[in-house]
Design a protein around this motif. Structure first.
Motif, mmCIF file in Angstrom:
data_model
loop_
_atom_site.group_PDB
_atom_site.id
_atom_site.type_symbol
_atom_site.label_atom_id
_atom_site.label_comp_id
_atom_site.label_asym_id
_atom_site.label_seq_id
_atom_site.Cartn_x
_atom_site.Cartn_y
_atom_site.Cartn_z
ATOM 1 N N CYS A 93 0.884 -1.157 -0.060
ATOM 2 C CA CYS A 93 0.087 0.040 -0.265
ATOM 3 C C CYS A 93 0.947 1.227 0.121
ATOM 4 N N CYS A 96 -0.047 3.503 3.421
ATOM 5 C CA CYS A 96 0.365 3.152 4.689
ATOM 6 C C CYS A 96 1.364 1.991 5.130
ATOM 7 N N CYS A 140 -6.758 2.099 3.184
ATOM 8 C CA CYS A 140 -6.619 3.447 2.716
ATOM 9 C C CYS A 140 -7.608 3.852 1.534
HETATM 10 ZN ZN LIG Z 1 -2.966 1.385 3.495
#
Ligand SMILES: [Zn+2]
Length: 184
Positions: A93, A96, A140
């Protein structure tokens, strides 16, 4: 009236309420309710959420959050392009740093799922250009994560750790565990 129409009416009549698959299946009269729900979401822009989107829902529950509809995304990117972006981003990701197999921070019972996201949304004129695509985890992607984006350095390190053999990862894990236990 087709199954999709009946399921649409059912959601609209119960906007904001959690509906079970049992009821939806009964109303639709079909076992393929999941596909009909996907169509309502993807082709008509209904904001029907499931346990994938919301940690408070069970796997057998859906909710139409609002009558407001999202702009419809006409098509998904090809599996080839999706894989290319996933590989380019190290299956990580880009906000994050979560990777597949990591625990979903918002639902300890689930693993993180990765999505290929348009940096500039299609609805705002974004394209499928590679520069406009990035990997996001489900959290996210839903804008639920309340974490600062890690620096490039942290992302690089995470990507490198993912490539290490298990024994090396264990060492990193033990080091961090000890460090944070000591700090507590
Ligand atoms: Zn994330």
């Amino acid at each position: 009236m087709g199954a999709r129409d009946r399921i649409r009416d059912f959601f609209i009549a119960n906007v904001g309420k959690v509906l079970t698959t049992q009821k939806i299946r009964k109303v639709g009269g079909i076992s393929e309710y999941a596909r009909r729900i996907r169509e309502l979401r993807d082709e008509e822009g209904f904001q029907i959420k499931s346990h994938v989107d919301r940690a408070d829902l069970k796997s057998s529950e859906y909710i139409l959050e609002t009558l407001e509809r999202k702009p419809v995304i006409s098509r998904a990117i090809s599996p080839q392009l999706r894989n290319e972006i996933l590989e380019r981003n190290g299956f990580t990701c880009q906000l994050c740093g979560a990777g597949p197999g990591d625990q979903d921070p918002f639902n300890p019972n689930r693993k993180v799922r990765l999505h290929v996201d348009h940096v500039k949304p299609i609805s705002q004129g974004g394209t499928d250009d590679k520069g406009n695509l990035r990997v996001l985890c489900s959290a996210c992607n839903q804008g639920r994560a309340n974490i600062q984006p890690p620096s490039d350095t942290a992302l690089n390190i995470l990507a490198r750790i993912r490539k290490l053999p298990r024994s090396e990862q264990q060492e990193v894990f033990d080091f961090l565990k000890q460090k944070f236990q000591t700090e507590e």
